[in-house]
Design a protein around this motif. Structure first.
Motif, mmCIF file in Angstrom:
data_model
loop_
_atom_site.group_PDB
_atom_site.id
_atom_site.type_symbol
_atom_site.label_atom_id
_atom_site.label_comp_id
_atom_site.label_asym_id
_atom_site.label_seq_id
_atom_site.Cartn_x
_atom_site.Cartn_y
_atom_site.Cartn_z
ATOM 1 N N ASP A 182 62.178 46.945 45.595
ATOM 2 C CA ASP A 182 60.521 46.509 45.439
ATOM 3 C C ASP A 182 60.133 47.928 44.541
ATOM 4 O OD1 ASP A 182 57.697 47.563 45.890
ATOM 5 O OD2 ASP A 182 57.741 45.979 47.964
ATOM 6 N N ILE A 183 59.786 47.047 42.927
ATOM 7 C CA ILE A 183 59.613 48.488 42.579
ATOM 8 C C ILE A 183 58.219 48.318 41.878
ATOM 9 C CG2 ILE A 183 61.836 48.695 41.340
ATOM 10 C CD1 ILE A 183 60.364 47.435 38.879
ATOM 11 N N ASP A 184 57.241 47.438 42.843
ATOM 12 C CA ASP A 184 56.243 48.423 42.648
ATOM 13 C C ASP A 184 55.964 49.438 43.087
ATOM 14 O OD1 ASP A 184 53.187 46.614 43.400
ATOM 15 O OD2 ASP A 184 53.017 48.363 44.475
ATOM 16 N N HIS B 204 53.491 50.899 44.815
ATOM 17 C CA HIS B 204 53.003 51.126 46.238
ATOM 18 C C HIS B 204 54.665 50.462 46.758
ATOM 19 C CE1 HIS B 204 49.178 49.938 44.630
ATOM 20 N NE2 HIS B 204 48.818 50.875 44.793
ATOM 21 N N HIS B 205 54.536 51.249 48.449
ATOM 22 C CA HIS B 205 55.056 50.825 49.754
ATOM 23 C C HIS B 205 55.256 49.540 49.976
ATOM 24 C CE1 HIS B 205 56.593 51.630 53.160
ATOM 25 N NE2 HIS B 205 57.892 51.734 53.250
ATOM 26 N N GLY B 206 56.194 48.777 49.725
ATOM 27 C CA GLY B 206 56.444 47.492 50.855
ATOM 28 C C GLY B 206 56.551 47.789 51.647
ATOM 29 N N SER C 24 62.175 50.440 49.295
ATOM 30 C CA SER C 24 60.866 50.155 48.105
ATOM 31 C C SER C 24 61.080 51.956 47.354
ATOM 32 C CB SER C 24 60.088 50.733 49.324
ATOM 33 O OG SER C 24 58.672 50.293 48.101
ATOM 34 N N PHE C 25 60.826 51.873 46.151
ATOM 35 C CA PHE C 25 60.781 52.529 45.540
ATOM 36 C C PHE C 25 59.094 52.834 45.677
ATOM 37 C CE2 PHE C 25 64.268 51.360 44.226
ATOM 38 C CZ PHE C 25 65.649 52.768 44.297
ATOM 39 N N HIS C 26 57.930 54.582 45.235
ATOM 40 C CA HIS C 26 57.016 53.803 45.193
ATOM 41 C C HIS C 26 56.000 55.236 45.612
ATOM 42 C CE1 HIS C 26 58.652 53.248 49.830
ATOM 43 N NE2 HIS C 26 57.542 54.614 49.610
HETATM 44 CA CA CA Z 1 57.646 49.571 46.584
#
Ligand code: CA
Ligand code: ZLM
Ligand code: ZN
Length: 406
Positions: free
Chosen positions: A196-198, A200-202, A219-221
């Motif tokens: 998840d590169i959004d 925000h945290h997934g 997740s990256f956030h």
């Molecule tokens: Ca993310």
């Protein structure tokens, strides 16, 4: 001849229904489904439809959505509209879902964190059910293409709504299409990796699979507090110590990469390739779901990173090079013209095409959206002005990668 060709030796399918573009969360709400119109214009303008199979999505059924969500919540979502909201709230079946009054914002919240107040994160808007069941249907059709071996990469830019919980909407997300697609994949594959590169945290996806060792979530956030207000960046979860529940053998199946504001391309690439590389080595996934939220781009209305479109795309290229069935989903992204650029570029990467930097302005209906200084000068890869001071030190990032090593 625009030079666009089908990829050699593998198939890409594209899943979409243009009806989602016409939806409005509210006049000033940051989530703008018309960013998908702009993305479509670029994709068609460059001719990428010739490089893949395009499928018009049908709505998901209530039964399909109930594979993860609470049936009462699904009933509510399928019946709710601005005119029916108050009446539905009186129904005792739904009354139990009303949360205590929320004092942070002066917004009235109804059942399931939904609200008709325009200031809410998850408003009830006209034709909302149509929108929800269509983006979910597109993700389910995409994962079906993969699980049946008809596609090697499947794409749905209208999906990727990672915050939705089993019986609660959260952060612009109502149905968690990602969780539903991973559940389908688990029927045919032993292990699924979610990345998840959004910005925000997934959290919704992580929570859904915290007891499922066959799914690893990563997740990256952006993580931490705002300089000016001291409030936590949404949703406030996903610290490095958040590794999900440990199995009896001591392994854990959630990974989080909390990042300060202002991270640049080089730093992000270092984090992404190191951590994804380690995760793939340890977990050996049979399939990968990549949520490509474009709010991690520089210049995003909500995000606070300084990532350029090329680097965002490098994440897709890296994951694609692992050569396992791949589901590409959208997510956040609040500066519409840049969301369109990123997802067009990533459609090209998925199909092994390289696009010229000059947008074919004569072939798109709204060239002005991409023209002029401040709108990217007609380029696909404009240089963003570095809008956020960089609070990421190289040594902090190195230490983080060491901590994640296992
Ligand atoms: Ca993310
Ligand atoms: N208030 N209008 C990312 C989801 C981010 C929670 C603070 C609501 C907004 C934001 C809504 C029109 C994804 C929070 C915010 C204001 C409680 C968030 C309506 C502006 C507006 O102008 C706005 C009046 C609205 C919402 C800003 N909300 C910015 N950030 C986050 C949710 C979703 O990208 O990850 C995936 C699609 N919510 O910070 C509050 C704490 C609600
Ligand atoms: Zn986001």
């Amino acid at each position: 001849d625009n030079g666009i060709a089908r990829p050699k030796g593998y198939k890409v399918s594209y899943h979409y229904n243009s009806t989602v573009e016409d939806m409005h969360f509210g006049r000033t709400h940051p989530m703008k489904p018309w960013r998908l119109t702009l993305a479509k214009h670029l994709i068609l303008g460059y001719g990428l439809q010739y490089a893949m199979d395009t499928h018009e999505a049908l709505p998901a059924s209530k039964e399909q959505v109930c594979a993860f969500h609470d049936p009462d919540y699904v009933d509510f979502l399928s019946e709710v509209a601005p005119e029916t909201f108050d009446r539905l709230c009186q129904n005792p079946k739904f009354a139990k879902a009303v949360p205590p009054p929320h004092d942070a914002d002066s917004v009235y919240l109804g059942p399931y964190n939904l609200s008709t107040s325009p200031g809410a994160d998850c408003p009830v808007f006209a034709d909302m059910s149509t929108y929800l069941f269509l983006y979910t249907g597109a993700t389910l059709a995409a994962s079906h293409q993969l699980t049946t071996g008809q596609s090697d990469i499947a794409v749905n830019w209208s999906g990727g709504l990672h915050h939705a919980h089993k019986s609660e909407a959260s952060g612009f997300c109502y149905i968690n299409d990602i969780v539903l697609s991973i559940l389908e994949m688990l029927k045919v594959w032993p292990r699924v990796l979610y990345i998840d590169i959004d910005v925000h945290h997934g959290d919704g996806v992580e929570e859904a699979f915290q007891r499922q060792p066959r799914v690893m979530t990563l997740s990256f956030h952006r993580f931490g507090t705002y300089d000016d207000t001291g409030h936590k960046f949404f949703p406030g979860t996903g610290d490095i110590t958040d590794i999900g529940l440990r199995s009896t053998h001591g392994e854990h199946f959630a990974l989080n990469v909390p990042i300060s504001s202002g991270i640049d391309d080089r730093q992000y690439n270092y984090l992404f390739t190191s951590v994804v590389g380690q995760a793939v080595k340890a977990f050996n996934p049979s399939a990968i779901v990549l949520q490509c939220g474009a709010d991690s781009l520089g210049g995003d209305r909500l995000g606070q990173f300084n990532i350029n479109i090329k680097q965002h795309g490098e994440c897709v290229r890296f994951v694609k090079s692992l050569n396992v069935p791949l589901l590409l989903l959208g997510g956040g992204g609040y500066t519409a013209r840049n969301v369109a650029r990123a997802w067009c570029h990533e459609t090209a990467l998925a199909t092994d095409n390289e696009l010229p930097d000059a947008i074919p302005l004569d072939f798109i209906p709204r060239p002005e959206a991409f023209q002029g200084r401040g709108h990217g000068d007609g380029k696909l890869f404009p240089a963003f002005v570095r809008s956020h001071p960089n609070y990421c030190s190289n040594s902090d990032l190195e230490n983080m990668v060491k901590k994640i090593d296992w």
